[in-house]
Design an enzyme around this catalytic site. Structure first.
Site, PDB file in Angstrom:
ATOM      1  CE  LYS A  11      -3.961  -2.160   2.318  1.00 19.95           C
ATOM      2  NZ  LYS A  11      -4.977  -1.987   3.398  1.00 19.95           N
ATOM      3  CE1 TYR A  51      -9.524  -2.853   0.586  1.00 20.00           C
ATOM      4  CE2 TYR A  51      -8.669  -0.984  -0.640  1.00 20.00           C
ATOM      5  CZ  TYR A  51      -8.464  -2.077   0.194  1.00 20.00           C
ATOM      6  OH  TYR A  51      -7.202  -2.395   0.625  1.00 20.00           O
ATOM      7  CB  THR A  93      -6.876  -5.397  10.163  1.00 18.33           C
ATOM      8  OG1 THR A  93      -7.307  -6.559   9.449  1.00 18.33           O
ATOM      9  CG2 THR A  93      -7.233  -4.154   9.362  1.00 18.33           C
ATOM     10  NE  ARG A 104      -2.180  -5.487   7.478  1.00 12.84           N
ATOM     11  CZ  ARG A 104      -3.250  -6.180   7.114  1.00 12.84           C
ATOM     12  NH1 ARG A 104      -3.681  -7.179   7.862  1.00 12.84           N
ATOM     13  NH2 ARG A 104      -3.892  -5.875   6.007  1.00 12.84           N
ATOM     14  CG  ASN A 114      -3.623  -2.109   6.873  1.00 18.08           C
ATOM     15  OD1 ASN A 114      -3.511  -1.760   5.706  1.00 18.08           O
ATOM     16  ND2 ASN A 114      -4.587  -2.904   7.304  1.00 18.08           N
ATOM     17  CG  HIS A 117      -5.627  -6.350   0.271  1.00 17.72           C
ATOM     18  ND1 HIS A 117      -6.798  -6.366   0.998  1.00 17.72           N
ATOM     19  CD2 HIS A 117      -5.789  -7.255  -0.739  1.00 17.72           C
ATOM     20  CE1 HIS A 117      -7.633  -7.243   0.433  1.00 17.72           C
ATOM     21  NE2 HIS A 117      -7.046  -7.784  -0.616  1.00 17.72           N
ATOM     22  CD  GLU A 128      -9.012  -9.336  -3.190  1.00 16.32           C
ATOM     23  OE1 GLU A 128      -9.824  -8.950  -2.334  1.00 16.32           O
ATOM     24  OE2 GLU A 128      -7.891  -9.794  -2.890  1.00 16.32           O
TER      25      GLU A 128
HETATM   26  P1  CMP Z   1      -7.462  -4.457   3.859  1.00 14.12           P
HETATM   27  O1  CMP Z   1      -7.002  -5.817   4.239  1.00 14.12           O
HETATM   28  O2  CMP Z   1      -6.870  -3.860   2.662  1.00 14.12           O
HETATM   29  O3  CMP Z   1      -9.053  -4.487   3.704  1.00 14.12           O
HETATM   30  C1  CMP Z   1      -9.898  -3.438   4.077  1.00 14.12           C
HETATM   31  C2  CMP Z   1      -9.146  -2.282   4.623  1.00 14.12           C
HETATM   32  O4  CMP Z   1      -9.921  -1.314   5.284  1.00 14.12           O
HETATM   33  C3  CMP Z   1      -8.186  -2.754   5.678  1.00 14.12           C
HETATM   34  O5  CMP Z   1      -7.152  -3.491   5.090  1.00 14.12           O
HETATM   35  C4  CMP Z   1      -7.805  -1.470   6.371  1.00 14.12           C
HETATM   36  O6  CMP Z   1      -6.706  -0.847   5.730  1.00 14.12           O
HETATM   37  C5  CMP Z   1      -9.042  -0.635   6.152  1.00 14.12           C
HETATM   38  N1  CMP Z   1      -9.712  -0.400   7.433  1.00 14.12           N
HETATM   39  C6  CMP Z   1     -10.266  -1.319   8.213  1.00 14.12           C
HETATM   40  N2  CMP Z   1     -10.787  -0.731   9.318  1.00 14.12           N
HETATM   41  C7  CMP Z   1     -10.521   0.589   9.197  1.00 14.12           C
HETATM   42  C8  CMP Z   1     -10.798   1.705  10.009  1.00 14.12           C
HETATM   43  N3  CMP Z   1     -11.444   1.578  11.179  1.00 14.12           N
HETATM   44  N4  CMP Z   1     -10.378   2.909   9.582  1.00 14.12           N
HETATM   45  C9  CMP Z   1      -9.754   3.041   8.391  1.00 14.12           C
HETATM   46  N5  CMP Z   1      -9.459   1.993   7.579  1.00 14.12           N
HETATM   47  C10 CMP Z   1      -9.839   0.790   7.988  1.00 14.12           C
END
Ligand code: CMP
Length: 140
Positions: A11, A51, A93, A104, A114, A117, A128
């Site tokens: 990311k 997303y 996450t 992470r 983070n 993905h 995907e």
């Molecule tokens: P990812 O695995 O890419 O899938 C969904 C993404 O949403 C997740 O990683 C986070 O980066 C993001 N995400 C999840 N919860 C939150 C949150 N509370 N605030 C902002 N981003 C979020």
């Protein structure tokens, strides 16, 4: 468990800090093979499609803005039990809950920024991968 493929994104928070190689080292150390990889500037449309499952969540707008804020590296990873294995290597996450040694824990800045993905299931992995790669770009 058979050989499996999963989809990965390095990311913007990670590409901006020049961590592509460091993330790839953790992927390869875990026994996963990077069988396709490209650095792209994601469009808003691509991020919204990717997303779409989160579009009702309060963080959706912030998530899309973040994903198009800088280049990302999209990847296909292959290995035994690759989907679960990559999720283990990524860590939770929320980096505050991520285990030692995970990507992470080492690199993520926050739950939103983070660093990586990874697909959550075989069906989503296939969708995907197909969003970002054509068959002849994947060389296993
Ligand atoms: P990812 O695995 O890419 O899938 C969904 C993404 O949403 C997740 O990683 C986070 O980066 C993001 N995400 C999840 N919860 C939150 C949150 N509370 N605030 C902002 N981003 C979020």
């Amino acid at each position: 468990m058979a050989l499996q493929r999963t989809f990965s994104i390095i990311k913007p928070d990670a590409t901006e800090r020049n961590l592509t190689g460091a993330v790839n080292a953790k992927i390869e150390e875990a026994g996963l093979r990077i069988i396709a990889q490209k650095r792209i500037q994601m469009t808003r449309g691509q991020a919204e499609t990717f997303y779409a499952v989160h579009k009702e969540r309060p963080f959706f707008g912030e998530l899309v803005d973040f994903m198009i804020s800088a280049p990302v590296v999209v990847q296909v990873l292959e290995g035994e039990d690759a989907i679960v294995k990559y999720r283990d290597v990524m860590g939770a996450t929320n980096p505050e809950q991520a285990a030692e040694g995970t990507i992470r824990k080492a690199f993520a800045k926050s739950i939103g920024e983070n660093s990586v993905h990874g697909s959550d299931a075989a069906e989503t992995a296939a969708l995907e991968i197909a969003q970002f790669f054509s068959g002849n770009e994947i060389v296993g």
